[in-house]
Design an enzyme around this catalytic site. Sequence first.
Site, PDB file in Angstrom:
ATOM      1  N   VAL B 117       0.908  -1.292   0.120  1.00 39.89           N
ATOM      2  CA  VAL B 117       0.098   0.149  -0.122  1.00 39.89           C
ATOM      3  C   VAL B 117       0.914   1.166   0.092  1.00 39.89           C
ATOM      4  CG1 VAL B 117      -1.639   1.335   1.219  1.00 39.89           C
ATOM      5  CG2 VAL B 117      -1.835  -1.052   1.096  1.00 39.89           C
ATOM      6  N   CYS B 118       1.687   1.377   1.147  1.00 41.54           N
ATOM      7  CA  CYS B 118       2.208   2.747   1.193  1.00 41.54           C
ATOM      8  C   CYS B 118       3.537   2.771   0.413  1.00 41.54           C
ATOM      9  CB  CYS B 118       2.552   2.906   2.871  1.00 41.54           C
ATOM     10  SG  CYS B 118       1.083   2.643   3.745  1.00 41.54           S
ATOM     11  N   VAL B 119       3.913   1.668  -0.059  1.00 39.72           N
ATOM     12  CA  VAL B 119       5.036   1.803  -1.119  1.00 39.72           C
ATOM     13  C   VAL B 119       4.525   1.538  -2.569  1.00 39.72           C
ATOM     14  CG1 VAL B 119       7.324   0.488  -1.939  1.00 39.72           C
ATOM     15  CG2 VAL B 119       6.863   0.756   0.612  1.00 39.72           C
TER      16      VAL B 119
END
Lengths: 208, 208, 208, 208, 208, 208, 208, 208
Positions: B117-119
């Site tokens: 998600v965040c990456v």
Amino acid sequence: MTTSYNRLDKDNAAVLLVDHQAGLLSLVRDIDPDRFKNNVLALADLAKYFQLPTILTTSFETGPNGPLMPELKTLFPDAPYIARPGQINAWDNEDFVKAIKATGKKQLIIAGVVTEVCVAFPALSALAEGFEVFVVTDASGTFNELTRQSAWDRMSSSGAQLMTWFGLACELHRDWRNDVEGLATLFSNHIPDYRNLMTSYNTLTNGK
Amino acid sequence: MTTSYNRLDKDNAAVLLVDHQAGLLSLVRDIDPDRFKNNVLALADLAKYFQLPTILTTSFETGPNGPLMPELKTLFPDAPYIARPGQINAWDNEDFVKAIKATGKKQLIIAGVVTEVCVAFPALSALAEGFEVFVVTDASGTFNELTRQSAWDRMSSSGAQLMTWFGLACELHRDWRNDVEGLATLFSNHIPDYRNLMTSYNTLTNGK
Amino acid sequence: MTTSYNRLDKDNAAVLLVDHQAGLLSLVRDIDPDRFKNNVLALADLAKYFQLPTILTTSFETGPNGPLMPELKTLFPDAPYIARPGQINAWDNEDFVKAIKATGKKQLIIAGVVTEVCVAFPALSALAEGFEVFVVTDASGTFNELTRQSAWDRMSSSGAQLMTWFGLACELHRDWRNDVEGLATLFSNHIPDYRNLMTSYNTLTNGK
Amino acid sequence: MTTSYNRLDKDNAAVLLVDHQAGLLSLVRDIDPDRFKNNVLALADLAKYFQLPTILTTSFETGPNGPLMPELKTLFPDAPYIARPGQINAWDNEDFVKAIKATGKKQLIIAGVVTEVCVAFPALSALAEGFEVFVVTDASGTFNELTRQSAWDRMSSSGAQLMTWFGLACELHRDWRNDVEGLATLFSNHIPDYRNLMTSYNTLTNGK
Amino acid sequence: MTTSYNRLDKDNAAVLLVDHQAGLLSLVRDIDPDRFKNNVLALADLAKYFQLPTILTTSFETGPNGPLMPELKTLFPDAPYIARPGQINAWDNEDFVKAIKATGKKQLIIAGVVTEVCVAFPALSALAEGFEVFVVTDASGTFNELTRQSAWDRMSSSGAQLMTWFGLACELHRDWRNDVEGLATLFSNHIPDYRNLMTSYNTLTNGK
Amino acid sequence: MTTSYNRLDKDNAAVLLVDHQAGLLSLVRDIDPDRFKNNVLALADLAKYFQLPTILTTSFETGPNGPLMPELKTLFPDAPYIARPGQINAWDNEDFVKAIKATGKKQLIIAGVVTEVCVAFPALSALAEGFEVFVVTDASGTFNELTRQSAWDRMSSSGAQLMTWFGLACELHRDWRNDVEGLATLFSNHIPDYRNLMTSYNTLTNGK
Amino acid sequence: MTTSYNRLDKDNAAVLLVDHQAGLLSLVRDIDPDRFKNNVLALADLAKYFQLPTILTTSFETGPNGPLMPELKTLFPDAPYIARPGQINAWDNEDFVKAIKATGKKQLIIAGVVTEVCVAFPALSALAEGFEVFVVTDASGTFNELTRQSAWDRMSSSGAQLMTWFGLACELHRDWRNDVEGLATLFSNHIPDYRNLMTSYNTLTNGK
Amino acid sequence: MTTSYNRLDKDNAAVLLVDHQAGLLSLVRDIDPDRFKNNVLALADLAKYFQLPTILTTSFETGPNGPLMPELKTLFPDAPYIARPGQINAWDNEDFVKAIKATGKKQLIIAGVVTEVCVAFPALSALAEGFEVFVVTDASGTFNELTRQSAWDRMSSSGAQLMTWFGLACELHRDWRNDVEGLATLFSNHIPDYRNLMTSYNTLTNGK
């Protein structure tokens, strides 16, 4: 959608052994040390056996990285030996690239420590210059499996072919009839299971 | 079939640290916590060492996701710090993208929690806008290996390059002679095996 | 069939750190190096924290085994330090045993490299002389898991108690009220997950 | 070399749940059963939460393959339910494809048992008809890891995107502000670590 | 050399749930979180089902260790609940021991977080006072497998019996005829594979 | 970006079994021997079941590589059987290629020992000549996982499709109604979990 | 509760190498073949180095079990060599037991293939006759880890001591000063990590 | 400190096969299903081969637990077969214990599903009545490794001997000369590696 088969050709291949140094070897933890040592020596033996031009290079031998594995020095006394003064990517060293180009080969077989640096960097540089690159994955080592997988993905995405020393030997040899005994000896020295097969076979057939 | 080598260039690279928050870190189970903490701090140290523009961002710091790792705040007191009000993909936050574009760099080094998600989301967005993306796989963590492998496959298929912090440092540094001591210190602080090599080496050579 | 509980008592325990030397550490492959380094330092920190008499010993520091981890020297500048001239089992060295007996303690906490030798040999010797022995399994390392399991079996069969540094700290401390902050700091420095809990907790409660 | 980002859009996505049947579930051995059950229910819950059109299908419910997981029946009482009379590839069933096309969506989220058949076959068929395909790898199960890896490689090579349910939820939701409580509840019900974070957070902040 | 079989007896057993707190649960990494949560709730359900006297205890609920899992509070609203002011070994808390002795039971079933401390310490104390101790290994969690193995060895060497919740349920129940439906429901709620068996079975036999 | 689905067609597929010889089988260590034997026999059984033209080949049967698995000889008494006099890549043997071309099929299903040689070499050669290649990954074995992963990467990058025998059977069969009993028997003989499902099912339904 | 330390004494120990035969070695799958071969040869080398009386025995050399590893024959040309005509437990062979008793030693170091038979049976027989038994776990191999663990448990419960070759060498040698070079050579030949340490050390100190 | 060797004696041993039922087998996840099926059948074959009295028992065959594996029914048509009406510990069933005592044997070989219940309970009961108990660990299965390890620890601590089917066969047979062909056939049918050895051996020697 036919694919071309970039097949190894013993008349068109050179071997690059990058930074198999005593200190750096202690960083390798993605392959068991007994197996890794065997793989590196198997690769060296096959380079010798197929008389492939072989180039040795090291990084900072006089510092903590340590000297090249003595076995490699002994096996290739006359090979070009480039002790790089500082370049991390061996391809940034002119002597190294010159030595490669002097072989006239277009297929480069590369192994080294650690995989994502000493192997991947020159592999990517070589691919960018149009060489065919064959990475010897089991004679290259690094910190852990996560790192290895990342490095393989980067190299494979750029067109490098991932192989192991046994497949290399088989693809170079092409036909057992070229020299049964030579290849069998190579396998027997580096594959305990194969040696066992030969021991049993020889015992049963010699007694006839 | 020549491939271009998208090589990291310290004058053209920025670092994005996405959501390394105390709460989210407890979700990371694909990497051992001692190793993961070390990897994140190693990445931060190398961003510092190479003076790469670095951008911090968090998601809901005041909720269960928790505050940013205090070590990162301390290391980058003056870095752009975007506490996103709600966007899950950091690239959906205009301030974040502005901060990136303000650096003028075209190579983005991304790490974060959780990987898929965040990456992956900002990585895919950045690729779609023409940036070169380098994912720092060992400074990014997630729930388990199955999730990681899925995330890697998605990013790699879109052209992201998967690297680990050590390879990053080496590709950015290019040549040991640029600063032997600086790089060695970075390695010694974050690679116990390398520290051991240096300890032995220094003891043996200092006594001369 | 009541069993006695040989419980650690901070007033009756001494710590023996055996052969945590830079060279020997490169032999340790049953524990990840980031985690192992952390475990050894955590054990050292708790020995310090509980003011347990601590004894350092090494084997052939001037040879390939290499010098003691510098961190241990720094932490225990005044501890008895026995550089053994050749005895493999530290218990065969009179100075080592004298140093132990001088502490007057009957509970020995032992960690070292490698487990089946540097830990197991003195552990078995100490048990044979009537000491209670507590092996710190996660601050002791060896070649691989098979070796570790064999070593544990031998020590456990002889009456050694297998513990890890965290359990040790908890059994010695007995009650958080003896010093909440001290113990929490120890944990926060050596358990990333615990540090994260504290970071979130402190942020939420400090703002009140 | 810009890549397009095929991003999930909750207004353009449908969910296909293929053959999560009681008998077939006993074949799944590449994911632990507690985790797998949770993943499937999480995916179902998120389909519900984002009101994505969802299609259920089974193969031979009255034979050894067994009935659909009762939880899925309960969650989607009004969803199209295609009990296939024999087609192994659900895409070979006209009703199934009709139901999909009736949704008017171009992004298909697929999960099922077993991965290399019930997921891969319709995934490849859908890709061949121009749909965007998102495989939910952690809500799809099969015999072992070797089989899974082969199936992933085949699907990924054909353009399917490999995702897990958590990433799916995040990409569909886009921004926490769309509904903080709804998403948090979904996570809390299916991620024990996240639930723990919320428990601690709520306790600390409710008391104010 | 006859051995006595210390068999669990539902009329002589009590359950101790030690420190299953939201913060501490994030330290558990030797068991997957989905499985671990299920195991703890399964143990709680069986304690309820067999009406075993159950005692809850926590350590520092108001600090980073966090509050007890809310599910446990809900399941045992009237159970003795000892929020220990500081004792790490629950057995050092007089109220806890009193509560145990008040049950009049001689068989203690213990689970907790973390295994080598919150379980092992009271287990060893209880054995020393002559109780029979049954450790529920799969409802107890800790940092990693190495720690778990050390803790098991210490407890087993002192006479504790290592069991898992399923075996516990079976040994307490003795005979399916005592209540087929009750036990089957317990299993169906906590063993996905068993639930699948029942789903298929019920479907096939209900239609008759 | 529509992808074509190269779907197996039982009227257009042939099976190549390469070097499943008694001696070479002892080299296979990436799959458990019980499972591997089962996979190879399952593939043979399905080739038989779907009446796919099948070609057997061996390398040096009279040397240490040993004779073909007797079960394969028995199952395919009339299949073309090429005992290669020395060619390592079976495709280098004219008789082998002739036998393949004589089948008139364009889809080649290949399995063999060892994966990176006996499977990969003919797979790459066949792809280069325009065949569709389906590698049966679980009926192909090699030295270890690292070698397997390298071999898969090389084959997949060249366009080979990685499948396992179960997916193969399902894709060839298309619809259970073509022959329920035949396919179920194949599965029952080679998938213990499926056999269990059928045993329970038959017992419950036969009694009606 | 003092425990006696049954310490290996080079003047009171004999080595039994049981059934390390070429055919049986192919059954060993709990240890990687490169490592296993190295361990067996390391044990043989240390038996030689410490001049321990060594006894070789085989089972059915002329059948599928195959001949003894040739390296062992070469290393111990004059050792008692008992080719058992049929007894599975070597201790059932009178010549074998006579050869052992003829050494006059009371400590028996046993290794063999496979662990639960060729090692465990004579180990249990020897213990029953009052010998001290030291099993060399890493020079003994078997089908898989489950089998190994069962065999270890049976032997350990009967009083056998589980050791690995390195610990054996260290316990026999007692003090490096007895022969630094000899022991270091043994280690260097069989421990790649140790060889690396020595290579670096020698290079740094030789140049002085 | 001599230990007695409780050695299996084919004239004094009986085999108990407990609850190898089609439904329960789907719960077994600590051993791969292909291997597990083979182990159970190997045990059955050896019971037959050594003509050991064998007793079959099941729990609730008509419910979800399912019927006994049909292969076992076929192999032992005349064996006592106790379909227990409800007792979970088979030893609680009088008919089962009577059948055992009727054999007059004092050594009980036990295997079953699941290990910690169907095997451990009767094993502990039998030990308490003075029988010698041999658990066949690889023909007994359960939910996961953690459960297995707990079960083994409990049984081993009470004096049960942990063995696998191969060791069992060897200890019962004592001497190959008792029947070379019979034992070799048993091994060849259940150990693929052994079959390979025999295939190669027979081919080489038959041609003489």
